[in-house]
Design a protein around this motif. Structure first.
Motif: not given
Length: 389
Positions: A249-253
């Motif tokens: 869930p951290q939307n790293s890209v």
């Protein structure tokens, strides 16, 4: 002349459907030692026809289909390297449910010297799939979703000029709104997309808006003892594609090319002249096609990303056929084909097509040229049912 035949030019001007994410694979034979396929489906259709006058018809059509397909597969693969080998046992249980609703209306006027047909169509479809894979001892699940809303209208007009020459024109409008999503659990391609202990899945999202305006005019006539056909068409296409690939869930890209907003416009026009000459057993057919393509692309997140390119091509073709007798014939064909990359070959975003496939188009517009020459000698004997080339 039969004016009621539909124009094949509509098929060439239609924009085909594009699959960015590979749908859940449910292909397989009914029963084997590798596949177990199980399908449930139901559908209904209804049609109505109203004859307004002797030459005017109105028709309606509604279709609905719902299909659930399930398949279980087992594959064993060995990859050999110079000094080592890797064994992979892949067990998969896949399920895909597809729903389609389509409604169409037709208006048709069919007179001796005039023909008109108008078709309006609406289509809504949604597909949801689950792919459950076990690679040796690692379990990977992929959840697929795709939603489509399409609207189209075609109008075809035909008439006779001087009682024997056919003039036909057509107009086409298409719009398409498409959403696709793929969730893969656990995360994949960590070395490319990054990862953290809190991330649980890799997510690919696609949003596409698409428009197509097209028209054509075709005139068939006889002149100087030859049969001629002149075709002129024009097409304008507009695409807006939004893609986003990230670890959740951290939307790293969230930067290009993993997140993109690509705008594409194409104007294309073709002029075609075809003639046919026949003398005794000899038939010659020639075609000259002139093609103009104007492309505009823009990626708002990038500086200086707007591009405009114009391409002009001449593509002739030639066919010569001679019948030696009722059984033997020979022919020679030549054709030249030139074109440029289409939308689905140049959109720049990185796409997660499946749990094990990551793709990206090259950052250039390719041109291709094909020259084809072939000769053929044929023999046929219909009384003995023998044919050879």
């Amino acid at each position: 002349s039969d004016l009621s035949l539909d124009a094949s030019e509509f098929f060439r001007l239609q924009t085909p459907e594009i699959n960015f994410i590979s749908p859940t694979n449910v292909n397989g034979v009914n029963l084997s030692n590798k596949n177990w396929l199980n399908n449930d489906s139901y559908a209904f259709t209804t049609d109505a026809l109203h004859k307004v006058t002797d030459s005017t018809l109105v028709k309606w059509n509604i279709n609905y289909a719902n299909e659930l397909s399930r398949v279980s597969k087992t594959n064993n693969t060995i990859y050999f390297f110079e000094t080592d080998s890797t064994y992979i046992n892949n067990k998969s249980q896949n399920k895909l449910r597809g729903q389609n609703f389509q409604a169409s209306s037709y208006q048709e006027i069919n007179k001796r010297n005039f023909y008109l047909k108008n078709k309006t169509s609406f289509l809504y479809s949604d597909n949801e799939g689950i792919e459950d894979n076990t690679l040796n001892i690692k379990n990977i699940q992929a959840y697929f979703n795709k939603y489509n809303t399409k609207f189209s209208n075609t109008t075809l007009l035909k008439t006779l000029v001087r009682k024997k020459n056919i003039l036909q024109s057509g107009f086409l409008f298409q719009s398409n709104f498409q959403n696709e999503k793929l969730n893969v659990l656990p995360t994949v391609f960590e070395s490319v997309l990054g990862n953290s202990p809190n991330n649980q899945k890799t997510q690919q999202r696609i949003n596409l808006q698409q428009l197509n305006f097209s028209a054509f005019t075709d005139y068939t006539f006889n002149l100087l003892g030859l049969k001629w056909d002149i075709l002129q068409n024009a097409q304008y296409q507009k695409f807006n594609l939004e893609t986003n690939l990230s670890q959740q869930p951290q939307n790293s890209v969230s930067i290009f090319p993993y997140s993109s907003d690509f705008n594409y416009q194409k104007f294309q026009t073709n002029t075609s002249l075809t003639t046919k000459w026949q003398y005794q057993n000899l038939t010659i057919k020639a075609n000259l096609l002139a093609n103009l393509n104007n492309l505009k692309t823009h990626q708002p997140v990038l500086v200086n990303s707007s591009n405009k390119n114009t391409y002009v091509f001449f593509n002739p073709s030639f066919n010569l056929k001679y019948e030696f007798n009722s059984k033997w014939s020979g022919s020679v064909n030549y054709s030249k084909s030139q074109n440029v990359s289409d939308f689905n070959q140049i959109y720049p975003g990185v796409i997660l097509q499946s749990f094990n496939s990551l793709t990206q188009n090259p950052e250039i517009i390719n041109q291709y040229k094909i020259n084809a020459i072939n000769a053929q000698l044929s023999y046929s004997n219909i009384f003995k049912s023998f044919f050879a080339r």
